[in-house]
Design a protein around this motif. Structure first.
Motif, PDB file in Angstrom:
ATOM      1  N   HIS A  69       0.831  -1.248   0.022  1.00  0.00           N
ATOM      2  CA  HIS A  69       0.017  -0.050   0.057  1.00  0.00           C
ATOM      3  C   HIS A  69       0.922   1.193   0.036  1.00  0.00           C
ATOM      4  O   HIS A  69       0.650   2.170  -0.710  1.00  0.00           O
ATOM      5  CB  HIS A  69      -0.675  -0.034   1.084  1.00  0.00           C
ATOM      6  CG  HIS A  69      -1.735   1.188   1.505  1.00  0.00           C
ATOM      7  ND1 HIS A  69      -2.686   1.604   0.597  1.00  0.00           N
ATOM      8  CD2 HIS A  69      -1.691   2.078   2.460  1.00  0.00           C
ATOM      9  CE1 HIS A  69      -3.306   2.741   1.053  1.00  0.00           C
ATOM     10  NE2 HIS A  69      -2.646   3.121   2.111  1.00  0.00           N
ATOM     11  N   ASP A  85       2.960   0.444 -10.385  1.00  0.00           N
ATOM     12  CA  ASP A  85       1.931   0.877  -9.299  1.00  0.00           C
ATOM     13  C   ASP A  85       0.749   0.743  -9.604  1.00  0.00           C
ATOM     14  O   ASP A  85       0.408   0.616 -10.724  1.00  0.00           O
ATOM     15  CB  ASP A  85       2.434   2.032  -8.405  1.00  0.00           C
ATOM     16  CG  ASP A  85       2.376   3.063  -9.173  1.00  0.00           C
ATOM     17  OD1 ASP A  85       1.516   3.182 -10.316  1.00  0.00           O
ATOM     18  OD2 ASP A  85       3.277   4.299  -9.258  1.00  0.00           O
ATOM     19  N   SER A  91      -2.039   2.609  -4.336  1.00  0.00           N
ATOM     20  CA  SER A  91      -0.614   2.505  -3.805  1.00  0.00           C
ATOM     21  C   SER A  91      -0.087   3.825  -3.768  1.00  0.00           C
ATOM     22  O   SER A  91      -0.346   4.724  -4.678  1.00  0.00           O
ATOM     23  CB  SER A  91       0.193   1.619  -4.861  1.00  0.00           C
ATOM     24  OG  SER A  91       0.357   2.053  -5.894  1.00  0.00           O
TER      25      SER A  91
END
Length: 233
Positions: A69, A85, A91
């Motif tokens: 995350h 990502d 994220s």
């Protein structure tokens, strides 16, 4: 798991350290989003990785695949392969130094305080954005609808489309309907059709991308986007 990254789920990094690092984001929105998520992070299936200093990844780094995350790198980030990502799951990445990767496909929140260098830089979607404090060096930049903020210059051999770009000196752009798109992409990645000019001569027309997901797949896999010589019509 990256060897020199400390994991929140493994109790290797404290919440106080994470909050202090998150405060380095240049966006209040990102600070608030990440800080608020910390109260529930133990219920998430994703993790937080914290790197004190530089991070070198010998292969690819895909945050969605790694289920990360938040990635904090207090130094430079070097990825020998492809970097990716995600906007779902969302994220966040903070790099306080420079970043270099073979290729980049970014859909999430990417913030680099220094320079960014890569072969191909691809934006993916408009839910998140990328912020680069220094210069961006890329052979090919295709921002799509992803928003990019650049504090320095965009130094690229080709800038594709009309990117959502906040920069001091706007670059020269190859429009999506420009026939020069065929100099950079295979025909099967584009919407291409034949037409006639005012003199009745046959010409080739381009109307942007036909298969953007295949373009992203090739970039992530390190494959060329143009494998055949351009055939003039």
């Amino acid at each position: 798991m990256i060897t020199n990254a400390r994991s929140h789920k493994r109790n290797q990094v404290s919440q106080a350290e994470i909050i202090a690092a998150v405060g380095r984001f240049h966006s209040d929105y990102k600070i608030k989003r990440v800080t608020a998520a910390l109260d529930e992070i133990d219920d998430y299936t994703t993790d937080i990785w914290f790197v004190d200093g530089d991070l070198h990844v010998p292969g690819d780094l895909d945050l969605a695949q790694e289920r990360v995350h938040l990635l904090v790198v207090l130094g430079d980030l070097v990825v020998d392969g492809a970097y990716g990502d995600s906007d779902y799951p969302e994220s966040f990445v903070l790099v306080t130094g420079n970043m270099r990767a073979r290729d980049i496909v970014t859909a999430g929140w990417l913030e680099v305080h220094g320079d960014l260098s890569t072969d191909r830089l691809i934006g993916d979607g408009n839910d998140c954005s990328a912020s680069i404090g220094g210069d961006v060096h890329a052979r090919l930049f295709c921002g799509e609808n992803h928003h990019f903020t650049m504090g320095g210059a965009l130094i690229a051999n080709a800038v594709i489309g009309e990117p959502s770009l906040e920069i001091a000196i706007p670059p020269t752009v190859i429009d999506l309907d420009d026939p020069r798109m065929l100099d950079h992409f295979d025909r099967d990645l584009l919407e291409v059709y034949g037409d006639e000019d005012d003199s009745g001569n046959e010409i080739t027309c381009v109307e942007g991308f036909d298969d953007f997901s295949e373009l992203k797949r090739r970039v992530s896999a390190g494959l060329p986007l143009r494998t055949r010589a351009r055939i003039e019509s």
